[in-house]
Design an enzyme around this catalytic site. Sequence first.
Site, PDB file in Angstrom:
ATOM      1  N   ASP A  70       0.831  -1.197   0.000  1.00 14.24           N
ATOM      2  CA  ASP A  70       0.000   0.000   0.000  1.00 14.24           C
ATOM      3  C   ASP A  70       0.866   1.248   0.000  1.00 14.24           C
ATOM      4  O   ASP A  70       0.646   2.193  -0.755  1.00 14.24           O
ATOM      5  CB  ASP A  70      -0.885  -0.049   1.246  1.00 14.24           C
ATOM      6  CG  ASP A  70      -2.056   0.893   1.119  1.00 14.24           C
ATOM      7  OD1 ASP A  70      -2.333   1.314  -0.008  1.00 14.24           O
ATOM      8  OD2 ASP A  70      -2.673   1.196   2.136  1.00 14.24           O
ATOM      9  N   ASP A  86      -9.086  -0.893   3.179  1.00 15.54           N
ATOM     10  CA  ASP A  86      -8.651  -0.565   4.531  1.00 15.54           C
ATOM     11  C   ASP A  86      -9.614  -1.148   5.557  1.00 15.54           C
ATOM     12  O   ASP A  86      -9.194  -1.758   6.533  1.00 15.54           O
ATOM     13  CB  ASP A  86      -8.573   0.946   4.690  1.00 15.54           C
ATOM     14  CG  ASP A  86      -7.627   1.540   3.673  1.00 15.54           C
ATOM     15  OD1 ASP A  86      -6.641   0.863   3.368  1.00 15.54           O
ATOM     16  OD2 ASP A  86      -7.881   2.634   3.189  1.00 15.54           O
TER      17      ASP A  86
END
Lengths: 460, 249
Positions: free
Chosen positions: A197, A381
Site C-alpha cells: 500500500d 482498509d
Amino acid sequence: MESSILESIGVEIIGVMSPVSICMLLVVLLVYALSPSNPFSAAASAPPIRTAANLVYLESPSDSASQKLEGALLNALVFVVLIAIVTFLLVLLYYYNFTNFLKNYMRFSAFFVLGTMGGSIFLSIIQHFSIPIDSITCFLLLFNFTVVGVLSVFSGGIPIFLRQAYMVCLGIIVAAWFTKLPEWTTWVLLVALAVYDLVAVLAPGGPLKLLVELASSRDEELPALVYEARPTVPRNTQRRGSGLELLVAGVSDSGSVELQAVTRDNVNRNENESRGNSEYSAVEFGSFGSEGHESNRDEGERLLSEENARDRQSLSSDSLGYSTVIVQSDRATQFSSGASEIINEEMSPLVEMTGLGNEREQLRRDGSEMFSKGIKLGLGDFVFYSVLVGRAAMYDLMTVYACYLAIISGLGCTLILLSVCHRALPALPISITLGVVFYFLTRLLMEPFVVGTATNLVMF
Amino acid sequence: MTIAAGIGYALLALGPSLSLFVSVISKKPFLVLTVLSSTLLWLTSLIVLSGIWRAFLPLKSSTWWPYSILIFTSVAFQEGLRVLFWKVYKRLEDTLDAFADRVSKPRLYLTDKMQIALAGGLGHGVAHAVFFCISLLTPAFGPGTFFVDRCSKIPFFLLSALIALAFVTIHTFSMVIAFNGYAERNKVDQLFVPIVHLVAGMVTLVNFASGGCIIGIPLLYFIAILTLLHCGKMVWRRLTENRGRQGSM
C-alpha cells in the site's frame, strides 16, 4: 449560550472512525459467534479453504515454525503480486476510458460478494443459531439485499446512508472470509499489504497513485469501492426531493444547475473568494463548505446525486454479464485497489489541534476556503483492519482491544498527516504496523502481567 | 452462568461509564477523540509497565510484598503520565482557543475544560476496566464460573467487575480533580489524586488475606465515593464562582 467549538472539531475524523469501528466490531462478533467452540470438532478439522491468498502453501499445525514462515512469505508474495497485476490492469483500463466497464465490473463483484459470500455467511449464522426460516424466504431476502446493494454502489438517487451501510457490509463479509486464512499467512499477508500500500500510493509510478491522479485530473469519481464520509443527514428535508426529480433535473439540464449552484456557493461565502475560487468552482462542484453552511451541503449533496443520476442514465442499459477468471483474487484486488485513496481538500481543524501548520493556516485564513470533499477511505482498509482485529479475536479479548486502539490511533495519525500533506495517503501502513506491534506486545508482555495481577485481585 | 451473566458483569463494570459516554461525550466529536487518545495512553503505560515487570513474573501468589512494590511503581509511573497528559492538554487548549478566535467562536468555557478533563479520565477508567476486567470475562459467557481461593463466597468475575467499577469512578473523577488542581495551582488537589490512586491500589492488597475481599471492597468503595464527593464539591465551587464572576461583569 453559543455552541462551543468542541462540537465542530473532529467531525470528519469521527465520521470515518465510526464506520471502521462498527465494521471491526461486527467482524469480531461474527468471528466469536461462528468460530467452533471445540477445536477438535468436525467443523474445525474441515480442510482449510484454498484462495488466492494461500495458493502456494497450505498451512498445517504440525509444520515447523520455519516452514510456516517460509510458506507464509511465499503466499503473501504471490498475493501481493497478483494484486499489483490486477491493479495495473485496472489503471490501464481506466486510462483508456473503460470506465463503464470498470463500474459494471465493480457492480458484478459487489453482487458476487453480497450474494455468494454473504449468503454463505448468512447460512452459517442461520445454522449456528438455528433460526427457523424456509429456503424460499431466505433466498428472496438474500436476493433483495444483494440487488439493493448493487444498485447502491454506483448509482445516484440512493441515500448516502444506505450506500455507506452497504460499504460496511461488503467490508464485513470480505473480512470475515479473510479471517479463515491460517494464522501465519494472515500476519505476513497483512504486513506485506501494508508495504504494498505504501509503495503503491506514494512511490512514483505506483498504480494507486496513478489511479488517483488520473481520476482527479479527469474530475471523476474513482472507479473503485470507496467509503465516503459525507454528512449523512441533510438538514433541509424539503431540499432532498425525490429521486425522480433529481433524475429529471440531472438529465434535462445539469450543466446550468451546476453553474447556478456554484454561483450560489460563492454568494453564500461572499467576500473576495469568488474570483479566487474560479478554478475550484469548475473542479469541485461536488464539494461543500465544511463549516456550518447547511444549504451548501445540501446543494453539494444534490449535485452529486445529479451527477450520479446522469451516470446511471447513461449506463442503465448495460448488463452485468462479465465473467471473471480468478474470482477470489480479483475481488480482493479490487478492494485493495480502493485501498487508501483518501482524498481530502479540507482545511482542517486538525491542523490547528496539532499545532503543526500555523503558517499554512494563516495563509488559508485569508482565502478562507472552507471546502471539503469529505474523507474517502478505501474499502480495502476496512477489510484489512477488520481482518487484523478478527485474527486478534481468535486469541483473546485483550488483544482485540489493544489492536482496536492501535488501529484507530493509526487511522487518526493518517488523517492528521492527510490534513498536513493534502494528497492521497495510504491508510494501511501506520495502522497495520501499530496493530501488529500492539498485538504481539499484548500477547507476549501484557497478558501474563495483567492475568497475574488480576487473578490475585490486585489492581491499580 | 451464560451470556446473561457475562453481559451483566460487563455492564456492572462499564455501565456508568457507558451512560456518561452516551450522555456527555458522544455528542462532541472532540471529546470522543480525547477518550480514545487517553485510552491509548493508558494502554501504552500498561504495556511499558508489563515490559518492565515481565522479567520478574510470575510472582509468587503467596507473598504480598512484591505486589506492593508493583503497585507503587505502577501508580508512580501513571501519575507521571498524568502530568505529561496535562502538559499536552495545556498546549492543546491554547491552540483550541486560538482556533476559536480565528473562526470567531467563543473560547472554551469552563464547562468545556471540565468536559475535556472528564473525557480524559473516562478514557483512563475505561481502559482500566477493559483490560483488568472485561478482557478476562470471556469464560464468564460460557457455562460455569470461577472462584478464587481467598474469596470463595463470591465469583471471581463479580469481584473483578466490582473492583473495576470502583476504579473507573476513581480514575474518571480524579482526572477532573487533577486538571483543576493544576490549573489553579492548588497543591492539595495536586497531591490528593496520586495519594487516592496509591491508597486505592494498596487497598486491593487486602484481598490477599483469606476473606479479605469482604473488607477490601467496601474500603475501595469508600475511597471511590470520597473522590466523587471531592470532585463534586470542587466542580460546584468552580461553577458558582464562575457564575458570580460573569454576573458581576
